[in-house]
Design a protein around this motif. Structure first.
Motif, PDB file in Angstrom:
ATOM      1  N   GLN A  40       0.836  -1.187   0.000  1.00  0.00           N
ATOM      2  CA  GLN A  40       0.000   0.000   0.000  1.00  0.00           C
ATOM      3  C   GLN A  40       0.876   1.244   0.000  1.00  0.00           C
ATOM      4  O   GLN A  40       1.743   1.397   0.846  1.00  0.00           O
ATOM      5  N   VAL A  41       0.639   2.105  -0.967  1.00  0.00           N
ATOM      6  CA  VAL A  41       1.434   3.323  -1.121  1.00  0.00           C
ATOM      7  C   VAL A  41       0.567   4.512  -0.723  1.00  0.00           C
ATOM      8  O   VAL A  41      -0.597   4.608  -1.109  1.00  0.00           O
ATOM      9  N   LEU A  55       5.463  14.242   5.289  1.00  0.00           N
ATOM     10  CA  LEU A  55       5.627  12.896   5.828  1.00  0.00           C
ATOM     11  C   LEU A  55       4.511  12.576   6.815  1.00  0.00           C
ATOM     12  O   LEU A  55       3.910  11.498   6.773  1.00  0.00           O
ATOM     13  N   ASP A  56       4.202  13.516   7.699  1.00  0.00           N
ATOM     14  CA  ASP A  56       3.119  13.312   8.665  1.00  0.00           C
ATOM     15  C   ASP A  56       1.789  13.072   7.953  1.00  0.00           C
ATOM     16  O   ASP A  56       0.993  12.228   8.374  1.00  0.00           O
ATOM     17  N   ALA A  57       1.542  13.791   6.860  1.00  0.00           N
ATOM     18  CA  ALA A  57       0.299  13.622   6.102  1.00  0.00           C
ATOM     19  C   ALA A  57       0.234  12.235   5.475  1.00  0.00           C
ATOM     20  O   ALA A  57      -0.829  11.593   5.465  1.00  0.00           O
ATOM     21  N   ALA A  58       1.354  11.731   4.968  1.00  0.00           N
ATOM     22  CA  ALA A  58       1.397  10.391   4.373  1.00  0.00           C
ATOM     23  C   ALA A  58       1.143   9.325   5.441  1.00  0.00           C
ATOM     24  O   ALA A  58       0.376   8.373   5.229  1.00  0.00           O
ATOM     25  N   ALA A  90       5.325  28.477  -6.171  1.00  0.00           N
ATOM     26  CA  ALA A  90       5.071  27.179  -5.540  1.00  0.00           C
ATOM     27  C   ALA A  90       6.243  26.733  -4.676  1.00  0.00           C
ATOM     28  O   ALA A  90       7.404  26.978  -4.994  1.00  0.00           O
ATOM     29  N   HIS A  91       5.906  26.072  -3.573  1.00  0.00           N
ATOM     30  CA  HIS A  91       6.887  25.473  -2.652  1.00  0.00           C
ATOM     31  C   HIS A  91       6.353  24.122  -2.200  1.00  0.00           C
ATOM     32  O   HIS A  91       6.357  23.809  -1.019  1.00  0.00           O
ATOM     33  N   GLU A  92       5.880  23.333  -3.137  1.00  0.00           N
ATOM     34  CA  GLU A  92       5.195  22.084  -2.810  1.00  0.00           C
ATOM     35  C   GLU A  92       6.177  20.924  -2.674  1.00  0.00           C
ATOM     36  O   GLU A  92       7.085  20.766  -3.469  1.00  0.00           O
ATOM     37  N   VAL A  93       5.966  20.117  -1.637  1.00  0.00           N
ATOM     38  CA  VAL A  93       6.780  18.923  -1.394  1.00  0.00           C
ATOM     39  C   VAL A  93       5.825  17.746  -1.208  1.00  0.00           C
ATOM     40  O   VAL A  93       4.833  17.850  -0.492  1.00  0.00           O
ATOM     41  N   THR A  94       6.140  16.615  -1.866  1.00  0.00           N
ATOM     42  CA  THR A  94       5.339  15.397  -1.721  1.00  0.00           C
ATOM     43  C   THR A  94       6.236  14.257  -1.271  1.00  0.00           C
ATOM     44  O   THR A  94       7.304  14.034  -1.842  1.00  0.00           O
ATOM     45  N   VAL A  95       5.806  13.547  -0.236  1.00  0.00           N
ATOM     46  CA  VAL A  95       6.507  12.378   0.288  1.00  0.00           C
ATOM     47  C   VAL A  95       5.661  11.151  -0.018  1.00  0.00           C
ATOM     48  O   VAL A  95       4.448  11.166   0.189  1.00  0.00           O
ATOM     49  N   THR A  96       6.309  10.090  -0.513  1.00  0.00           N
ATOM     50  CA  THR A  96       5.628   8.825  -0.785  1.00  0.00           C
ATOM     51  C   THR A  96       6.218   7.761   0.126  1.00  0.00           C
ATOM     52  O   THR A  96       7.431   7.647   0.235  1.00  0.00           O
ATOM     53  N   ILE A  97       5.326   7.007   0.795  1.00  0.00           N
ATOM     54  CA  ILE A  97       5.737   5.905   1.660  1.00  0.00           C
ATOM     55  C   ILE A  97       5.022   4.639   1.234  1.00  0.00           C
ATOM     56  O   ILE A  97       3.960   4.708   0.606  1.00  0.00           O
TER      57      ILE A  97
END
Length: 102
Positions: A40-41, A55-58, A90-97
Motif C-alpha cells: 500500500q502506497v 511525511l506526517d500527512a502520508a 510554488a513550494h510544494e513537497v510530496t513524500v511517498t511511503i
C-alpha cells in the motif's frame, strides 16, 4: 516571492532529511526494510515546502486505513518530490511511503 531565508530554510530541511535517510539506510538492517510490506502506497503533500508536514500527512493517510484501537503502521520512505517557482511561487513537497498496516 521567496526570500533568501525561505530558500535557505528549505535547503537546510532538505539536507537534514536526506542526511537522516542516508544515515538510516547506513545504520544496518532494520525489520521494516526486511519485510516486503503489503504494497500500500500513501502520499502526503505540503504546500509550504515542509518535508515533515508532508511525511506526517502520508503517515496519517496510512493510519486512516488501519482499524482498531491499537493501530500501527510500519512504513518505508519511497520518494521525495516537489515543485518550486512559477508565477504562483510554488513550494510544494510530496513524500511517498509504502506502509504495512498492522
Amino acid at each position: 516571492m521567496a526570500t533568501g531565508n525561505d530558500r535557505r530554510n528549505f535547503l537546510n530541511a532538505l539536507g537534514a532529511g536526506a542526511s537522516g535517510i542516508l544515515l538510516a539506510s547506513a545504520a544496518g538492517d532494520s525489520q521494516a526494510a526486511d519485510e516486503p510490506g503489503n504494497g500500500q502506497v500513501f502520499k502526503g503533500t505540503s504546500k509550504k515546502g515542509d518535508i515533515k508536514e508532508a511525511l506526517d500527512a502520508a503517515i496519517q493517510a496510512a493510519m486512516a486505513t488501519a482499524r482498531g484501537n491499537d493501530r500501527q503502521v510500519r512504513w518505508t520512505f519511497k520518494s521525495l518530490s516537489g515543485v518550486n517557482g512559477g508565477i504562483i511561487g510554488a513550494h510544494e513537497v510530496t513524500v511517498t511511503i509504502e506502509a504495512a498496516i498492522l
